[in-house]
Design an enzyme around this catalytic site. Sequence first.
Site, PDB file in Angstrom:
ATOM      1  N   ASP A 170       0.573   2.087   9.219  1.00 29.42           N
ATOM      2  CA  ASP A 170       0.114   1.343  10.401  1.00 29.42           C
ATOM      3  C   ASP A 170       1.125   1.351  11.547  1.00 29.42           C
ATOM      4  OD1 ASP A 170      -1.995   0.673   8.725  1.00 29.42           O
ATOM      5  OD2 ASP A 170      -1.140  -1.280   8.189  1.00 29.42           O
ATOM      6  N   ARG A 214     -24.344  14.472  19.645  1.00 25.47           N
ATOM      7  CA  ARG A 214     -24.284  13.123  19.090  1.00 25.47           C
ATOM      8  C   ARG A 214     -23.084  12.330  19.607  1.00 25.47           C
ATOM      9  NH1 ARG A 214     -25.784  14.588  12.790  1.00 25.47           N
ATOM     10  NH2 ARG A 214     -27.965  14.009  12.962  1.00 25.47           N
ATOM     11  N   GLY A 251       0.833  -1.206   0.000  1.00 25.35           N
ATOM     12  CA  GLY A 251       0.000   0.000   0.000  1.00 25.35           C
ATOM     13  C   GLY A 251       0.861   1.247   0.000  1.00 25.35           C
ATOM     14  N   ASP A 298       3.274  -0.842  12.247  1.00 26.08           N
ATOM     15  CA  ASP A 298       3.214  -2.152  12.916  1.00 26.08           C
ATOM     16  C   ASP A 298       4.434  -3.027  12.620  1.00 26.08           C
ATOM     17  OD1 ASP A 298       2.648  -2.617  10.262  1.00 26.08           O
ATOM     18  OD2 ASP A 298       0.926  -3.913  10.623  1.00 26.08           O
ATOM     19  N   THR A 346       4.933   2.085   6.310  1.00 28.54           N
ATOM     20  CA  THR A 346       3.511   1.785   6.472  1.00 28.54           C
ATOM     21  C   THR A 346       2.871   2.830   7.378  1.00 28.54           C
ATOM     22  OG1 THR A 346       1.825   0.318   7.407  1.00 28.54           O
ATOM     23  CG2 THR A 346       4.009   0.079   8.327  1.00 28.54           C
ATOM     24  N   ARG A 373      -0.266  -6.911  -5.209  1.00 30.77           N
ATOM     25  CA  ARG A 373      -0.676  -8.138  -5.901  1.00 30.77           C
ATOM     26  C   ARG A 373       0.475  -8.770  -6.679  1.00 30.77           C
ATOM     27  NH1 ARG A 373      -5.959  -9.143  -5.926  1.00 30.77           N
ATOM     28  NH2 ARG A 373      -7.448  -7.466  -5.594  1.00 30.77           N
ATOM     29  N   ASP A 420       5.344  -5.054   5.741  1.00 32.69           N
ATOM     30  CA  ASP A 420       5.668  -6.431   6.111  1.00 32.69           C
ATOM     31  C   ASP A 420       5.672  -7.369   4.900  1.00 32.69           C
ATOM     32  OD1 ASP A 420       2.979  -5.995   5.894  1.00 32.69           O
ATOM     33  OD2 ASP A 420       2.392  -7.294   7.546  1.00 32.69           O
ATOM     34  N   GLY A 421       4.692  -7.219   3.991  1.00 28.39           N
ATOM     35  CA  GLY A 421       4.603  -8.113   2.836  1.00 28.39           C
ATOM     36  C   GLY A 421       5.803  -7.971   1.909  1.00 28.39           C
ATOM     37  N   GLU A 440      -9.690  -0.118  12.802  1.00 29.23           N
ATOM     38  CA  GLU A 440     -10.419  -1.061  11.929  1.00 29.23           C
ATOM     39  C   GLU A 440     -10.312  -2.505  12.419  1.00 29.23           C
ATOM     40  OE1 GLU A 440      -8.683  -0.929   8.005  1.00 29.23           O
ATOM     41  OE2 GLU A 440      -6.664  -1.393   8.737  1.00 29.23           O
ATOM     42  N   GLY A 495      -5.017   0.707  10.387  1.00 30.99           N
ATOM     43  CA  GLY A 495      -4.018   0.214  11.339  1.00 30.99           C
ATOM     44  C   GLY A 495      -3.878  -1.289  11.346  1.00 30.99           C
ATOM     45  N   ARG A 496      -4.692  -1.959  10.529  1.00 32.76           N
ATOM     46  CA  ARG A 496      -4.755  -3.430  10.519  1.00 32.76           C
ATOM     47  C   ARG A 496      -4.921  -3.992  11.932  1.00 32.76           C
ATOM     48  NH1 ARG A 496      -5.482  -5.868   6.231  1.00 32.76           N
ATOM     49  NH2 ARG A 496      -5.573  -7.753   7.479  1.00 32.76           N
TER      50      ARG A 496
HETATM   51  O1  F6P Z   1      -1.354  -1.429   5.550  1.00 32.33           O
HETATM   52  C1  F6P Z   1      -1.858  -0.198   5.153  1.00 32.33           C
HETATM   53  C2  F6P Z   1      -3.357  -0.249   5.014  1.00 32.33           C
HETATM   54  O2  F6P Z   1      -3.789   1.045   4.664  1.00 32.33           O
HETATM   55  C3  F6P Z   1      -4.096  -0.774   6.238  1.00 32.33           C
HETATM   56  O3  F6P Z   1      -4.190   0.181   7.254  1.00 32.33           O
HETATM   57  C4  F6P Z   1      -5.419  -1.172   5.622  1.00 32.33           C
HETATM   58  O4  F6P Z   1      -6.059  -2.191   6.359  1.00 32.33           O
HETATM   59  C5  F6P Z   1      -5.009  -1.690   4.270  1.00 32.33           C
HETATM   60  O5  F6P Z   1      -3.744  -1.125   3.970  1.00 32.33           O
HETATM   61  C6  F6P Z   1      -5.977  -1.320   3.168  1.00 32.33           C
HETATM   62  O6  F6P Z   1      -5.556  -1.930   1.998  1.00 32.33           O
HETATM   63  P1  F6P Z   1      -6.194  -1.621   0.568  1.00 32.33           P
HETATM   64  O7  F6P Z   1      -5.556  -0.362   0.069  1.00 32.33           O
HETATM   65  O8  F6P Z   1      -5.823  -2.815  -0.239  1.00 32.33           O
HETATM   66  O9  F6P Z   1      -7.659  -1.444   0.767  1.00 32.33           O
END
Ligand code: F6P
Length: 372
Positions: A144, A179, A15, A146, A142, A79, A120-121, A239, A187-188
Amino acid sequence: MKDYLNRIGVLTGGGDCPGLNAVIRAVVKTAIHEYGWEVYGIEDGFEGLIQPGKVRPLTFADVRGILPRGGTILGTTNRADPFHYEVESGGEVKVFDVSDNVVRQAQVLGLDALVVIGGDGSLRIAYEMSKKGLRVVGVPKTIDNDLQGTLVTFGFDTAVNTAMDALDKLHTTAESHHRVIILEVMGRDTGWIALKAGLAGGADIILIPEIPFEISEIVEKIKSRSQHGAKFSIIVIAEGAKPAGGEASYLADRDVGGMKRLGGAGEGLATALKTHVRADVRVTVLGHLQRGGSPTAFDRLLGTRFGAAAVHLIAEGKLNHMVSLENDAIVSIPMEEVVGKQKFVPLDSDLIRTALDLDLCLGNTRTFILSL
Ligand code: F6P
C-alpha cells in the site's frame, strides 16, 4: 555492544508482499557474514513467539535461492496481536494479553534483538513490545505504501507493476468492445497504487480515497472521450475510494487484524455509472494478485538494503528504530515517530499535477484540486 550480541530473531507479520524473502535473506547473510551471529526465524509473525515449535535457525542454506520468490519462507498472519490474542474454546472466542509471554519466550530463546518486517499493524505491536523490554528494529513492508517515515515501502513497486500490466491488458479488450472497464486495486485508505499504476498504465480516470469523487465528473469525462473519438474508457479505482459525501465500501465479513475488509468499490461505481452511460461497463478486481509474484528489481534491492541496514542498526545499538528510504539513502527513524501514522497522497504532489496536465479525470477536480 556488538561484542556481546550473538543471536537475533526475524519475523514477517501482517499481509505478505513481494520482497519479504529478499529482506530475510539479507538479514541472515549480513548477520552471519558481518557479525558471526546466529539467526532464528520466527514463523507466522508474533504467533511464533506465542505457540511452541515455530522457531528455527536460519543458515545460508535456508536463504539460498529465495531472492526472486514471492511470499515469505517464514509464513505470516494478521491475526496474532500478543496484546489481543484470540483463543477459541468450545465455540467461544476469548481475547488475552500474552505480551509478557512473548518477552519471556524471546529471553528463553536467547534473542538479543528481533527484526520485525511488517506494516503499520506489526510495527505498532513491535513498538508496544519494545516498551516491555523486547529489543526490536522495524523494516517497513506493504504494497500500500501508506507508512510514514519512509519514501517508499518494499512491495509497492511490484504491486504497481502488476496493476499496470493488468491495465495494458484491459485496454485492448475495452477498445475492441467500446466498453468502460473499471479496475479495482488495493491500497486501503490511500491511493498510491491506483495513482501510480493509473499514470503508468494510461488510465483515463483515476479515483483515490484522498479525493472523494462526483459521478457527474466521471460521466462527463467518459462522454467527452466518446465525442472525441475514443469509444472506450479505462477507470482505476482504489478499494478505499468513496463518493463525495459517502463512505468507502466494506465487505460484510469479520474484521481482520482489527480492520474491516474493503471491497466493492468497483462494483458500486459500475452500478452508479450504468444509468448514465450507454457503453457496457465491466469490473475487474485485481485483489491478491497484487501481493504475489516475483519482486521487481527495485523491490529486491530495497528489501536487500533494508535487511542489511536492520542488522547494522542492531550492531550499533540503535534499537526501536525503523529502517527507511530517504532520497536514495537508507537511514533510520525512531519507531515512535512513525507508528499509527498513515501516509496519504499529497494533493499538491507532482503526481496529481501530472495527471491533470494530461487531462486525466481524478473524480472531483473542481472541489479538491482547483481550490488548492
Ligand atoms: O495492506 C495490504 C492489503 O493487501 C490491503 O491493500 C488490503 O486492503 C488488505 O491487505 C487485504 O487483506 P487480506 O489479505 O486480509 O484480505
